[in-house]
Design a protein around this motif. Sequence first.
Motif, short mmCIF file in Angstrom:
data_model
loop_
_atom_site.label_atom_id
_atom_site.label_comp_id
_atom_site.label_asym_id
_atom_site.label_seq_id
_atom_site.Cartn_x
_atom_site.Cartn_y
_atom_site.Cartn_z
N ALA A 7 0.83 -1.20 0.00
CA ALA A 7 0.00 0.00 0.00
C ALA A 7 0.86 1.24 0.00
O ALA A 7 1.90 1.30 0.64
N ALA A 8 0.43 2.26 -0.75
CA ALA A 8 1.11 3.55 -0.73
C ALA A 8 0.93 4.18 0.63
O ALA A 8 0.07 3.80 1.41
N ASP A 9 1.77 5.19 0.92
CA ASP A 9 1.72 5.85 2.22
C ASP A 9 0.32 6.40 2.48
O ASP A 9 -0.24 7.13 1.67
N GLY A 10 -0.26 6.04 3.62
CA GLY A 10 -1.58 6.52 3.98
C GLY A 10 -2.70 5.60 3.58
O GLY A 10 -3.81 5.74 4.06
N ASP A 11 -2.46 4.64 2.70
CA ASP A 11 -3.49 3.69 2.31
C ASP A 11 -3.62 2.60 3.37
O ASP A 11 -2.64 2.21 4.01
N LEU A 12 -4.83 2.09 3.52
CA LEU A 12 -5.10 1.10 4.56
C LEU A 12 -5.79 -0.11 3.97
O LEU A 12 -6.68 0.02 3.13
N THR A 13 -5.40 -1.29 4.41
CA THR A 13 -6.16 -2.49 4.09
C THR A 13 -7.42 -2.49 4.95
O THR A 13 -7.54 -1.69 5.90
N VAL A 14 -8.34 -3.39 4.68
CA VAL A 14 -9.57 -3.42 5.47
C VAL A 14 -9.27 -3.74 6.93
O VAL A 14 -9.92 -3.21 7.84
N ALA A 19 -9.00 -1.56 12.43
CA ALA A 19 -8.25 -1.29 13.65
C ALA A 19 -8.18 0.21 13.94
O ALA A 19 -8.29 0.64 15.09
N ARG A 20 -8.02 1.02 12.89
CA ARG A 20 -7.90 2.47 13.06
C ARG A 20 -9.20 3.08 13.57
O ARG A 20 -9.18 4.07 14.30
N VAL A 46 -6.11 -6.91 -3.77
CA VAL A 46 -6.17 -6.21 -2.48
C VAL A 46 -6.92 -4.89 -2.63
O VAL A 46 -6.69 -4.14 -3.58
N ALA A 47 -7.83 -4.62 -1.68
CA ALA A 47 -8.57 -3.36 -1.64
C ALA A 47 -7.91 -2.43 -0.64
O ALA A 47 -7.54 -2.85 0.47
N TYR A 48 -7.78 -1.16 -1.03
CA TYR A 48 -7.16 -0.17 -0.16
C TYR A 48 -8.13 0.97 0.12
O TYR A 48 -8.86 1.42 -0.75
N TYR A 49 -8.09 1.43 1.37
CA TYR A 49 -8.97 2.50 1.83
C TYR A 49 -8.12 3.69 2.25
O TYR A 49 -6.94 3.54 2.59
N ASP A 50 -8.74 4.88 2.26
CA ASP A 50 -7.99 6.08 2.60
C ASP A 50 -8.72 6.89 3.66
O ASP A 50 -9.65 6.40 4.31
N ALA A 51 -8.30 8.14 3.81
CA ALA A 51 -8.86 8.99 4.87
C ALA A 51 -10.35 9.22 4.69
O ALA A 51 -11.09 9.38 5.67
N ARG A 52 -10.83 9.24 3.44
CA ARG A 52 -12.28 9.43 3.22
C ARG A 52 -13.08 8.32 3.89
O ARG A 52 -14.11 8.57 4.52
N HIS A 53 -12.61 7.09 3.74
CA HIS A 53 -13.31 5.96 4.34
C HIS A 53 -13.22 6.02 5.87
O HIS A 53 -14.21 5.75 6.56
N ARG A 54 -12.05 6.37 6.38
CA ARG A 54 -11.89 6.43 7.83
C ARG A 54 -12.81 7.48 8.44
O ARG A 54 -13.49 7.22 9.44
N MET A 55 -12.88 8.67 7.83
CA MET A 55 -13.72 9.73 8.39
C MET A 55 -15.20 9.36 8.31
O MET A 55 -15.97 9.64 9.24
N LEU A 57 -16.42 6.30 8.38
CA LEU A 57 -16.66 5.27 9.39
C LEU A 57 -16.75 5.87 10.79
O LEU A 57 -17.58 5.45 11.61
N GLU A 58 -15.90 6.83 11.07
CA GLU A 58 -15.93 7.46 12.39
C GLU A 58 -17.24 8.22 12.60
O GLU A 58 -17.82 8.20 13.69
N LEU A 59 -17.74 8.87 11.54
CA LEU A 59 -19.02 9.57 11.65
C LEU A 59 -20.16 8.56 11.79
O LEU A 59 -21.07 8.77 12.61
N ILE A 60 -20.12 7.48 11.04
CA ILE A 60 -21.15 6.44 11.15
C ILE A 60 -21.19 5.89 12.56
O ILE A 60 -22.26 5.75 13.17
N ARG A 61 -20.03 5.56 13.10
CA ARG A 61 -19.97 5.01 14.46
C ARG A 61 -20.52 6.00 15.48
O ARG A 61 -21.30 5.63 16.37
N THR A 62 -20.15 7.27 15.34
CA THR A 62 -20.63 8.29 16.27
C THR A 62 -22.14 8.43 16.21
O THR A 62 -22.82 8.47 17.24
N LEU A 63 -22.69 8.48 15.00
CA LEU A 63 -24.14 8.66 14.85
C LEU A 63 -24.89 7.43 15.34
O LEU A 63 -25.98 7.55 15.93
#
Length: 238
Positions: A7-14, A19-20, A46-55, A57-63
């Motif tokens: 993964a490139a810098d900042g990319d995340l696996t599922v 975990a993040r 391999v599927a890679y996720y970025d900051a858009r997905h993380r943000m 998910l964090e909003l979904i979890r909060t709501l």
Amino acid sequence: MTGAETAADGDLTVDELAARTGLTVRTVRFYASEGLLPPPERRGRVAYYDARHRMRLELIRTLQEHGYTLAAIDRVLARLPPDAAPAEFAVQAAVLAPWLPDQSELLDRASLERRVGRVLDDGQLAFLASVGALEIHDDGSYRTAPSLLGQAVELLELPVPPSVLADSAALIDDHATQVAEGLTELFARAIWGPYQRGEIDHDQVLAILERMRPLALQGLVGAFTRAVDDAARRRVER
């Protein structure tokens, strides 16, 4: 993993994304299957996720923690542009957050009766639900409002017809709903509209919310107290 698959810098696996955000991989995939996340970038198998997905998910979890349904969360996310900045997500979370911390508890009947120190029959449970002290769930559990539960249980000992107390709670709830709708409309016109037009920024919205909520709550309690005093005085003076 080969160099091409790294993964490139900042990319995340599922797994890394889960975990993040403090979620399970299964939950992340479920949200993706419900259309709440944009498709990941695929490189080979391999599927890679970025900051858009993380943000998101964090909003979904909060709501979800605030009690929003997935359908409601989907409508919130649909209003966000694909390239929404972190500050935009912070504003959405702040606007939709409860005005007071959620201190409710989920109890079974035995635990509820231990909590209040008495056996409760079905009629008494229905009364407690009618005044907002608890919610009765289909699975036999009860979501309690600790700030109301003790006082509501004490009312069971008083020679006041339960119907009178339930009607009082319904009357307050109806008027509170009208006040809430009015405040929401006022917020939409005076704050959310200017924010959407770029006339005020994210930090200003957050600062307004931080100060407005306690002021509105105190004002509501004060106005209600004065109104009750005035009503009692007028009744005596008739």
